[in-house]
Write a protein that holds these residues in place. Structure first.
Motif, PDB file in Angstrom:
ATOM      1  N   ASP A 270       0.849  -1.187   0.000  1.00 31.04           N
ATOM      2  CA  ASP A 270       0.000   0.000   0.000  1.00 31.04           C
ATOM      3  C   ASP A 270       0.890   1.245   0.000  1.00 31.04           C
ATOM      4  N   PHE A 271       0.285   2.430   0.028  1.00 33.04           N
ATOM      5  CA  PHE A 271       1.101   3.638  -0.108  1.00 33.04           C
ATOM      6  C   PHE A 271       1.997   3.860   1.101  1.00 33.04           C
ATOM      7  N   GLY A 290      11.051  -1.089  -6.753  1.00 34.62           N
ATOM      8  CA  GLY A 290       9.784  -1.509  -7.349  1.00 34.62           C
ATOM      9  C   GLY A 290       9.032  -2.425  -6.395  1.00 34.62           C
ATOM     10  N   PHE A 291       7.748  -2.639  -6.700  1.00 34.49           N
ATOM     11  CA  PHE A 291       6.900  -3.359  -5.754  1.00 34.49           C
ATOM     12  C   PHE A 291       5.944  -4.309  -6.474  1.00 34.49           C
ATOM     13  N   THR A 292       5.742  -5.488  -5.880  1.00 27.97           N
ATOM     14  CA  THR A 292       4.743  -6.438  -6.371  1.00 27.97           C
ATOM     15  C   THR A 292       4.003  -7.051  -5.191  1.00 27.97           C
ATOM     16  N   THR A 293       2.680  -7.089  -5.292  1.00 25.25           N
ATOM     17  CA  THR A 293       1.838  -7.839  -4.357  1.00 25.25           C
ATOM     18  C   THR A 293       1.430  -9.131  -5.049  1.00 25.25           C
ATOM     19  N   VAL A 313      -0.796   2.473  -6.414  1.00 25.77           N
ATOM     20  CA  VAL A 313      -0.656   2.808  -7.824  1.00 25.77           C
ATOM     21  C   VAL A 313       0.837   2.767  -8.195  1.00 25.77           C
ATOM     22  N   GLY A 314       1.110   2.210  -9.360  1.00 29.79           N
ATOM     23  CA  GLY A 314       2.489   2.092  -9.813  1.00 29.79           C
ATOM     24  C   GLY A 314       3.159   0.786  -9.438  1.00 29.79           C
ATOM     25  N   HIS A 326       2.002 -10.463 -15.217  1.00 26.91           N
ATOM     26  CA  HIS A 326       1.782  -9.627 -14.045  1.00 26.91           C
ATOM     27  C   HIS A 326       1.179  -8.313 -14.500  1.00 26.91           C
ATOM     28  N   LEU A 327       0.465  -7.644 -13.611  1.00 25.83           N
ATOM     29  CA  LEU A 327      -0.343  -6.499 -13.986  1.00 25.83           C
ATOM     30  C   LEU A 327       0.130  -5.254 -13.239  1.00 25.83           C
ATOM     31  N   ARG A 328       0.266  -4.173 -13.963  1.00 23.32           N
ATOM     32  CA  ARG A 328       0.650  -2.910 -13.326  1.00 23.32           C
ATOM     33  C   ARG A 328      -0.609  -2.166 -12.897  1.00 23.32           C
TER      34      ARG A 328
END
Length: 331
Positions: A270-271, A290-293, A313-314, A326-328
């Motif tokens: 999250d932010f 960078g970040f991935t959930t 976001v991002g 994977h989805l942005r």
């Protein structure tokens, strides 16, 4: 109804003569072999596709085109209607398959290049569906796929790997099949398993060049001595003020970090987490982070995001059960 009646008559005639409606093997290939091969591109569980491939191996049944080339067999070219009758009537002894379902039993393998579109034109089969909605549009099997199906163990596996890697769509299917097999072997698909899958499969595919610095997938010390040494070599330090991600990776060429958060109950990127880790990256002099959930299933992701909608976001989202993309997240 002429085709339906002709195929039913053929089936009955073969049974009356003491023969099976369809041989156990066509071109030396059994249905079981077809299913095993297609299983390596995540299609082996679709019985209609398996039987469709088996139908297009049929080099014994004469073509059902009224103006087919001399000596042509079903394997040389079969329309959707031909396949529907071969599968439903000749193979299964039921009614023909619903042609409207062709997106489920033709399209997946056509997209991979396994079903090749051809057309009967002036007494010969030519490549492509050259005329929209033509009754002479049909399919045959890709020659390389036929060779793979006919090859013995263990040669066919290497041949299939080469065939799959030559096409992006086939490669995605092969990767999905690999992940499905890995998922079937998991006794417990809990948080630790998702973290490990996120590193072993997601990061390996989508984060080339990144090295694992730290992973929180065990009940022992959160940061092992070996991990501390890796982080020190990478110029990374985690303090009590920093978030502790499920996995932290580093690209030595770009000096860029990547955070993975595997979610089974909570803990998305999250932010707040983005802000914490960006401060850490800046403090350590890194070029960015960078970040991935990651989630186990789309159902898990939907349940969490319909309730919270908290993925930053991002950042990116990856689903273990749908692993080939994977989805942005865009705002």
């Amino acid at each position: 109804m002429a085709l339906h009646d002709d195929v039913l008559a053929l089936r009955n005639a073969r049974i009356a003569a003491g023969s099976p409606p369809v041989p156990e093997a066509l071109q030396g290939v059994t249905r079981a072999k077809v299913a095993e091969v297609l299983g390596q591109v995540a299609l082996g569980g679709n019985a209609d596709i398996v039987d469709g491939v088996f139908a297009l191996l049929d080099d014994e049944t004469p073509s059902w085109f009224s103006k087919a080339p001399d000596g042509a067999k079903v394997a040389d070219g079969a329309t959707t209607a031909h396949l529907a009758c071969h599968i439903g009537i000749l193979q299964r002894g039921n009614g023909k398959l619903d042609r409207e379902g062709r997106d489920y039993w033709i399209k997946p393998l056509r997209e991979l290049g396994g079903f090749v579109p051809i057309t009967l034109l002036d007494g010969a089969f030519i490549t492509g569906h050259v005329k929209a909605k033509s009754p002479n549009s049909c399919y045959r099997l890709d020659e390389e796929l036929v060779a793979i199906l006919k090859a013995p163990e263990p040669e066919w596996r290497a041949m299939l790997a080469a065939w799959a890697s030559a096409d992006a769509a086939r490669s995605r299917r092969a990767f999905q099949a690999e992940m499905e097999e890995a998922s079937r072997k998991l006794v417990d698909s809990g948080h630790a398993d998702l973290i490990r899958a996120s590193v072993d499969h997601y990061a390996a595919r989508f984060l080339p060049g990144y090295q694992l610095l730290y992973i929180d997938d065990s009940d022992g010390d959160r940061v092992s001595e070996e991990e501390r040494a890796k982080m020190a070599a990478a110029g990374v330090t985690l303090t009590l003020e920093d978030a502790m991600p499920d996995a932290l990776l580093w690209n030595p060429e770009t000096d860029h970090l990547w955070v993975i958060e595997a979610v089974t109950s909570d803990g998305e990127v999250d932010f707040h987490k983005v802000a914490q880790m960006e401060r850490m990256a800046a403090r350590c002099g890194k070029s960015g982070v960078g970040f991935t959930t990651t989630y186990r299933t789309w159902k898990d992701a939907a349940a969490r995001q319909s309730a919270h909608g908290n993925v930053a976001v991002g950042s990116y989202i990856w689903i273990q059960s749908d692993p080939a993309k994977h989805l942005r997240v865009e705002g």
